[in-house]
Design a protein around this motif. Sequence first.
Motif, PDB file in Angstrom:
ATOM      1  N   PRO A  13       0.801  -1.233   0.000  1.00  0.00           N
ATOM      2  CA  PRO A  13       0.000   0.000   0.000  1.00  0.00           C
ATOM      3  C   PRO A  13       0.835   1.286   0.000  1.00  0.00           C
ATOM      4  O   PRO A  13       0.525   2.219  -0.726  1.00  0.00           O
ATOM      5  CB  PRO A  13      -0.822  -0.115   1.289  1.00  0.00           C
ATOM      6  CG  PRO A  13      -0.903  -1.580   1.548  1.00  0.00           C
ATOM      7  CD  PRO A  13       0.390  -2.156   1.081  1.00  0.00           C
ATOM      8  N   THR A  17       1.027   3.708  -3.350  1.00  0.00           N
ATOM      9  CA  THR A  17       0.563   5.092  -3.223  1.00  0.00           C
ATOM     10  C   THR A  17       1.666   6.069  -3.593  1.00  0.00           C
ATOM     11  O   THR A  17       1.431   7.062  -4.294  1.00  0.00           O
ATOM     12  CB  THR A  17       0.082   5.374  -1.784  1.00  0.00           C
ATOM     13  OG1 THR A  17      -0.924   4.425  -1.434  1.00  0.00           O
ATOM     14  CG2 THR A  17      -0.502   6.770  -1.672  1.00  0.00           C
ATOM     15  N   MET A  65      -5.136  -0.758  -6.977  1.00  0.00           N
ATOM     16  CA  MET A  65      -4.046   0.206  -6.826  1.00  0.00           C
ATOM     17  C   MET A  65      -2.966  -0.011  -7.876  1.00  0.00           C
ATOM     18  O   MET A  65      -2.426   0.946  -8.444  1.00  0.00           O
ATOM     19  CB  MET A  65      -3.456   0.103  -5.418  1.00  0.00           C
ATOM     20  CG  MET A  65      -4.408   0.550  -4.312  1.00  0.00           C
ATOM     21  SD  MET A  65      -3.749   0.274  -2.648  1.00  0.00           S
ATOM     22  CE  MET A  65      -2.486   1.545  -2.584  1.00  0.00           C
ATOM     23  N   CYS A 287      -0.644   4.256   3.284  1.00  0.00           N
ATOM     24  CA  CYS A 287      -0.918   5.062   2.089  1.00  0.00           C
ATOM     25  C   CYS A 287      -0.560   6.528   2.331  1.00  0.00           C
ATOM     26  O   CYS A 287       0.025   7.197   1.468  1.00  0.00           O
ATOM     27  CB  CYS A 287      -2.380   4.938   1.687  1.00  0.00           C
ATOM     28  SG  CYS A 287      -2.838   3.292   1.084  1.00  0.00           S
TER      29      CYS A 287
END
Length: 308
Positions: A13, A17, A65, A287
């Motif tokens: 994550p 990000t 993502m 994130c």
Amino acid sequence: MEEYDLVIIGGGPAGLTAGIYAGRQGMNAVILERMTGAGSGYMVPLMENYPGFEVTSGKELLEKMRKQVEKHIPIRNMEEVKEIRENSPGDISLTTSQGEYRAKSVIISTGSHHRRLNVPGEYEFLGRGVSYCATCDGPLFKEKSVVVVGGGNAAVQEAIYLNDLDCDVTIIHRRDELRAEKYLQNKLKGHEIPVIWDSVVEGINGEVVVNSVSILNRKTQEKKDLPTDGVFIAVGEEPLNKVAQSAGVELDKEGYIVTDKHQRTNLPGIYAAGDITGGIKQWVVACSEGAVAALIAFVEVMEESEIK
């Protein structure tokens, strides 16, 4: 030798990000991921606290993502970073399993991995009744008895997930109360999943596959063998900090990377984000840290370019 403004190590994550934010800023960046996917994030069976998703899984969210990242920068799977060397501010060398890179900045988002029990039978029966991933292996134990070892969020989530698969689940926890969020504890009670308190697993037994675990009650010192078909271990995590150590990045006493509020490490141009920084291990936090690290890296790379 390939050259980049930013190399992001890790595709969880935080790293993904960071990749989104770096790409949107127009940075020449790449994500290097040592596995085929995003590591332990794929193993989260159920998430009900990620903003915008009432219910999702780690795998579903990470795949969304990754698609978003790949609109901006490449992700290279199965390429493990072995070493980082800071030649000078704005000039960093990286050695990977595939080759050499040079970068103006680096974000370390290598995360953490499952802590082991280190008991007899754990390694011998890995894949034959011992698992660290309910999402991966849970369906193999449908309508069978399993134990989940641990008392945090991950353990409770896995127990509920396995129960929903019609497994006969028992939790074994070394303390007299769970560490999981109250919301998850209430869900656990609703599923009527029993907990064996104040107990540790001293051994995992079987012949070809697992057939029982040896348990010690830490208060009474009573020992017993509990029949089971599977053992799911969820007793915490340890930082994947080897590459950070190779660079001389400062670590705390538990081995997590020390950063300031802008995700800077003690070395210029090297940042860290996500579970590798310790603290509160939640996806929204990872994130957030990834976004901060990428934005600060962009600003400082631009400033360094102007100075030169």
